[in-house]
Design an enzyme around this catalytic site. Structure first.
Site, PDB file in Angstrom:
ATOM      1  N   GLU A 195      -9.805  -2.245  -6.083  1.00 50.93           N
ATOM      2  CA  GLU A 195      -9.913  -2.428  -4.519  1.00 50.93           C
ATOM      3  C   GLU A 195     -10.170  -3.534  -3.905  1.00 50.93           C
ATOM      4  OE1 GLU A 195      -9.056  -0.192  -2.370  1.00 50.93           O
ATOM      5  OE2 GLU A 195      -8.974   1.784  -3.398  1.00 50.93           O
ATOM      6  N   GLU A 213     -11.073   6.699  -1.569  1.00 45.57           N
ATOM      7  CA  GLU A 213     -11.547   7.293  -0.469  1.00 45.57           C
ATOM      8  C   GLU A 213     -12.629   6.934  -0.026  1.00 45.57           C
ATOM      9  OE1 GLU A 213      -8.577   8.578   1.045  1.00 45.57           O
ATOM     10  OE2 GLU A 213      -8.004   7.478  -0.749  1.00 45.57           O
ATOM     11  N   ASP A 256       0.904  -1.198   0.057  1.00 45.73           N
ATOM     12  CA  ASP A 256       0.086  -0.050   0.050  1.00 45.73           C
ATOM     13  C   ASP A 256       0.861   1.336   0.065  1.00 45.73           C
ATOM     14  OD1 ASP A 256      -2.765   0.447  -0.091  1.00 45.73           O
ATOM     15  OD2 ASP A 256      -2.504   1.721   1.625  1.00 45.73           O
TER      16      ASP A 256
HETATM   17  C1  HMH Z   1      -5.369   0.479  -2.128  1.00 47.65           C
HETATM   18  C2  HMH Z   1      -5.846   1.426  -1.601  1.00 47.65           C
HETATM   19  N1  HMH Z   1      -7.179   2.110  -1.869  1.00 47.65           N
HETATM   20  C3  HMH Z   1      -7.376   3.132  -1.131  1.00 47.65           C
HETATM   21  C4  HMH Z   1      -6.616   3.615  -0.059  1.00 47.65           C
HETATM   22  C5  HMH Z   1      -7.264   4.903   0.740  1.00 47.65           C
HETATM   23  O1  HMH Z   1      -6.349   6.079   0.705  1.00 47.65           O
HETATM   24  C6  HMH Z   1      -5.361   2.993   0.333  1.00 47.65           C
HETATM   25  N2  HMH Z   1      -4.528   3.452   1.418  1.00 47.65           N
HETATM   26  N3  HMH Z   1      -4.993   1.860  -0.720  1.00 47.65           N
END
Ligand code: HMH
EC number: 3.5.99.2
Length: 217
Positions: free
Chosen positions: A202, A132, A44
């Site tokens: 996601e 978000e 991430d």
């Molecule tokens: C994959 C992903 N999506 C959204 C967020 C939110 O910022 C994050 N940190 N990581």
């Protein structure tokens, strides 16, 4: 129905899967292993690099200063408190800040690069809104649990819930809702495709996180 609610309704199944995921459920009840959280954070943190570039570009493309300021403040938050959270967490979990990118990470980086290079505000917003809003949705029900968890779990919930973060999501959605009204059918179809792909990615990112990314020492 607002444009963003309409877009969300088109991908209801993936949206629900991404916001009620075994990974985030385990994160919030404190049963997520250190290795799974470490692997997730290493990937991430690479997502965040692309995200910062994309958000910067959206700020640059906002139609007015008033439209840009909340985005710029959020950029400051990510490069401040959130960046520090990553560095402290990776250190506490005793792993490297860097790792080879997993396919799910690369896929997201490509979508963000594509949105940034499109030069189109509505395409940039499509990815930002999904990223978000999905995080607000999964984290909000767990807001009150944050304090009882180790900081690398609890702060990840706090960073994605509460009044300030819900205002960030409201701002991003509002920007997309407004620009949507100005778009022709072709442009709306492109926004829809980008939004849909972002939700899929996601979900895939959480699926891979739950299966467990390889952890780089
Ligand atoms: C994959 C992903 N999506 C959204 C967020 C939110 O910022 C994050 N940190 N990581």
């Amino acid at each position: 129905m607002s444009a963003t609610h309409h877009l969300q309704s088109l991908v209801a199944k993936d949206w629900h899967a991404a916001t009620h995921h075994a990974f985030t459920n385990a994160l919030a009840d404190g049963t997520l292993s250190r290795a799974k959280m470490a692997g997730y954070l290493q990937q991430d943190y690479q997502f965040i690099e692309g995200f910062v570039r994309l958000l910067s570009s959206a700020v640059a493309h906002a139609p007015s200063l008033a439209d840009a300021v909340p985005g710029a403040r959020f950029l400051g938050q990510i490069c401040g408190a959130e960046n520090t959270y990553f560095l402290r967490s990776l250190q506490a979990l005793d792993v490297s800040q860097t790792a080879p990118p997993a396919p799910e990470t690369t896929a997201f980086q490509q979508l963000m690069d594509q949105a940034r290079h499109s030069g189109r505000y509505e395409i940039m917003l499509s990815v930002l809104v999904v990223a978000e809003w999905i995080y607000l949705d999964w984290a909000t029900p767990f807001e009150n649990r944050a304090d009882e968890l180790p900081f690398w779990l609890g702060e990840w919930i706090s960073l994605h819930s509460g009044k300030d973060f819900s205002q960030v999501v409201a701002y991003l959605r509002d920007q997309l809702d407004h620009v949507w009204e100005t778009l022709d059918n072709d442009a709306r179809a492109q926004v829809t495709a980008t939004f849909t792909q972002a939700v899929r990615l996601e979900r895939a990112f959480f699926d891979a996180s739950w299966a467990g990314f390889a952890v780089a020492k």
